[in-house]
Scaffold this active site. Structure first.
Site, PDB file in Angstrom:
ATOM      1  N   LYS A  15     -17.161  28.828  -4.540  1.00  0.00           N
ATOM      2  CA  LYS A  15     -17.147  27.369  -4.747  1.00  0.00           C
ATOM      3  C   LYS A  15     -15.746  26.914  -5.146  1.00  0.00           C
ATOM      4  O   LYS A  15     -14.963  27.688  -5.705  1.00  0.00           O
ATOM      5  CB  LYS A  15     -18.127  27.002  -5.874  1.00  0.00           C
ATOM      6  N   CYS A  16     -15.466  25.624  -4.888  1.00  0.00           N
ATOM      7  CA  CYS A  16     -14.172  25.073  -5.232  1.00  0.00           C
ATOM      8  C   CYS A  16     -13.937  25.206  -6.739  1.00  0.00           C
ATOM      9  O   CYS A  16     -14.895  25.132  -7.493  1.00  0.00           O
ATOM     10  CB  CYS A  16     -14.073  23.606  -4.822  1.00  0.00           C
ATOM     11  N   PRO A  17     -12.730  25.439  -7.228  1.00  0.00           N
ATOM     12  CA  PRO A  17     -11.501  25.520  -6.410  1.00  0.00           C
ATOM     13  C   PRO A  17     -11.132  26.940  -5.962  1.00  0.00           C
ATOM     14  O   PRO A  17     -10.010  27.166  -5.539  1.00  0.00           O
ATOM     15  CB  PRO A  17     -10.448  24.990  -7.393  1.00  0.00           C
TER      16      PRO A  17
END
Lengths: 76, 413
Positions: A15-17
């Site tokens: 998942k980001c970042p």
């Protein structure tokens, strides 16, 4: 079976970042002009990888492949 | 003092009846300054006058305004006054303006009325990639092949883009566009966009839910939508349909709100909304100048932090909104770290577990969606010390970002 080159970074499931961080770590070690192939399935990466590339002077092209997106980054 | 007296009476009555929910609220409230550190006023603490109006109206205007008895007639009178006052604040006529449960409801109703009235002429709805999700959903509902109109890096829609979209494809029922973007602040060229609509004989709905009350209403529109929470009122949608606009809702015939709602609004809320709006209009020139300078200050401080992308038009924008994104950091962590320092901001990032999709606005502008911080300044009359809160944000931000980056080991990337 496939002629698809091995990705330099497989960030699927991250998942980001994190996808951008992994890509930036990889890019740091490499000379300008290098081409990198990265895979990610986080929807945020579709905005974030091109935005990171713009901020760092790299160019990037995206290809959506069903469940994930492939990013070809040419380091600036 | 009026406020405290009301609150005391209210508490005592509830306690006498053994109610416990008021305890919950009392326990959660830590007694700090009302609105302290709040730099996220998309839903703002109430304006003091709106609060007093609300409390007074709880006693004078609680009744159903359709009842014929004394209490009902009084509620009806107050509702009429609220409508007159709010319509005047918007430069509209009372018979053009209706109250709705929220800004989103008002947007849906406004668009539904335009679409239904023109259903034999066209079906498509045109809206942009930075417009609100409720408008994008309606546009998609009207036409499965819908593609939002694209915007530039600042989040601005070019009139030419609208002109081309009108010309290409099946006939259009309505165009729905924002006056300014509530996430990044960028103003849209509403006058020019309206001209494109006029040439093509299309009705234009202007979404002013983030802007109205903070800036002047647009001079040109067919339908206009606002939200009282933008001006420190209670959340309440308002909808103006200009006289002469073809407008017809598909639902059964209703009485309330010029036939646009199945129920009357709760009168105390409508009156408080009108009061907040009136107060906001009264102070607007000074308020706007002061907010604009504070946002400039935040833009400058954020841009000075390495690898921070400050988003949106720096000049042609809402006075009170700014957003920026810090590379390699997630938005939730910044919100948490600032919150622990007493500074309340929002984020459009998707790294939080609660949302899967990042802000469609940031994505449409090609901006970083992670590490995002969104500031919506409260009105100065609500938060007299907002300038100090802005200074605190500017002071703490560099350290917060550096600390989070060092924890992630990305300081040298």
């Amino acid at each position: 079976m496939s002629t698809e080159p091995e990705p330099d970074l497989d960030a699927r499931g991250l998942k980001c970042p994190l996808p951008v961080i992994r890509l930036a770590r990889l890019a740091r070690e490499l000379p300008s002009g290098t081409t990198l192939l990265a895979l990610a399935d986080d929807p945020a990466a579709e905005a974030d990888i091109p935005a990171w590339a713009r901020m760092r002077g790299h160019t990037v092209t995206l290809e959506q492949r069903g469940g994930h997106t492939a990013y070809v980054v040419v380091l600036g | 003092m009026v406020v405290l007296r009301h609150r005391g009476t209210f508490l005592r009555r509830l306690l006498e009846h053994g109610q416990t929910l008021v305890h919950e609220a009392e326990l959660l409230w830590d007694g700090s300054r009302y609105g302290a550190g709040v730099l996220d006023a998309t839903r703002s603490p109430l304006h003091p006058s709106a609060r007093e109006t609300l409390l007074a109206a709880l006693e004078a205007g609680w009744a159903d305004p359709r009842r014929l008895h004394r209490e009902g007639r009084r509620a009806r009178h107050l509702l009429d006054r609220a409508r007159e006052s709010l319509a005047a604040s918007l430069g509209a006529r009372p018979d053009e303006m209706s109250f709705h449960p929220s800004g989103a409801h008002a947007l849906r109703t406004g668009l539904a009325g335009l679409r239904h009235a023109r259903r034999r002429v066209g079906t498509r709805v045109l809206t942009s990639a930075v417009d609100q999700a409720v408008l994008l959903n309606e546009a998609h509902d009207a036409d499965a092949g819908f593609r939002p109109l694209s915007v530039d890096r600042l989040g601005r829609l070019a009139p030419e883009t609208l002109r081309l979209a009108v010309a290409q494809g099946p006939p259009v029922a309505a165009v729905a566009l924002q006056q300014a973007n509530g996430e990044v602040g960028t103003s849209q060229p509403v006058e020019d966009l309206f001209s494109v609509c006029r040439e093509a004989r299309l009705p234009l709905l202007v979404d002013g839910t983030a802007s109205l009350g903070r800036v002047d209403p647009p001079g040109t529109y067919d339908v206009l939508v606002g939200d009282a929470s933008t001006v420190a009122g209670p959340p309440l949608g308002v909808l103006v349909v200009r006289t002469g606009t073809r407008f017809d809702l598909p639902d059964p015939r209703w009485e309330p709100e010029h036939g646009r709602e199945p129920a009357d609004p709760w009168v105390p809320v409508a009156l408080a909304a009108a009061e907040a709006w009136q107060q906001a209009v009264h102070v607007r020139p000074d308020e706007s100048t002061s907010a604009r300078a504070l946002v400039d200050r935040i833009r400058g401080a954020a841009a000075a932090v390495p690898d921070v992308d400050v988003v949106g038009d720096p000049v042609d924008r809402l006075p009170h909104v700014v957003t920026f994104s810090a590379l390699y950091v997630d938005g939730e962590s910044i919100v948490d770290a600032l919150d622990r320092r007493g500074i309340v901001v929002a984020s459009g990032s998707a790294c939080t577990s609660s949302r899967l999709e990042p802000s469609h606005v940031l994505a449409a502008m090609g901006s970083l969606t992670h590490g995002n911080v969104r500031v919506t300044l409260p009105l100065e009359s609500v938060s007299p010390r907002r300038a100090e809160d802005v200074e605190a944000l500017c002071r703490e931000l560099p350290g917060v970002v550096a600390e989070l980056r060092s924890r992630l080991g990305v300081g040298d990337l």
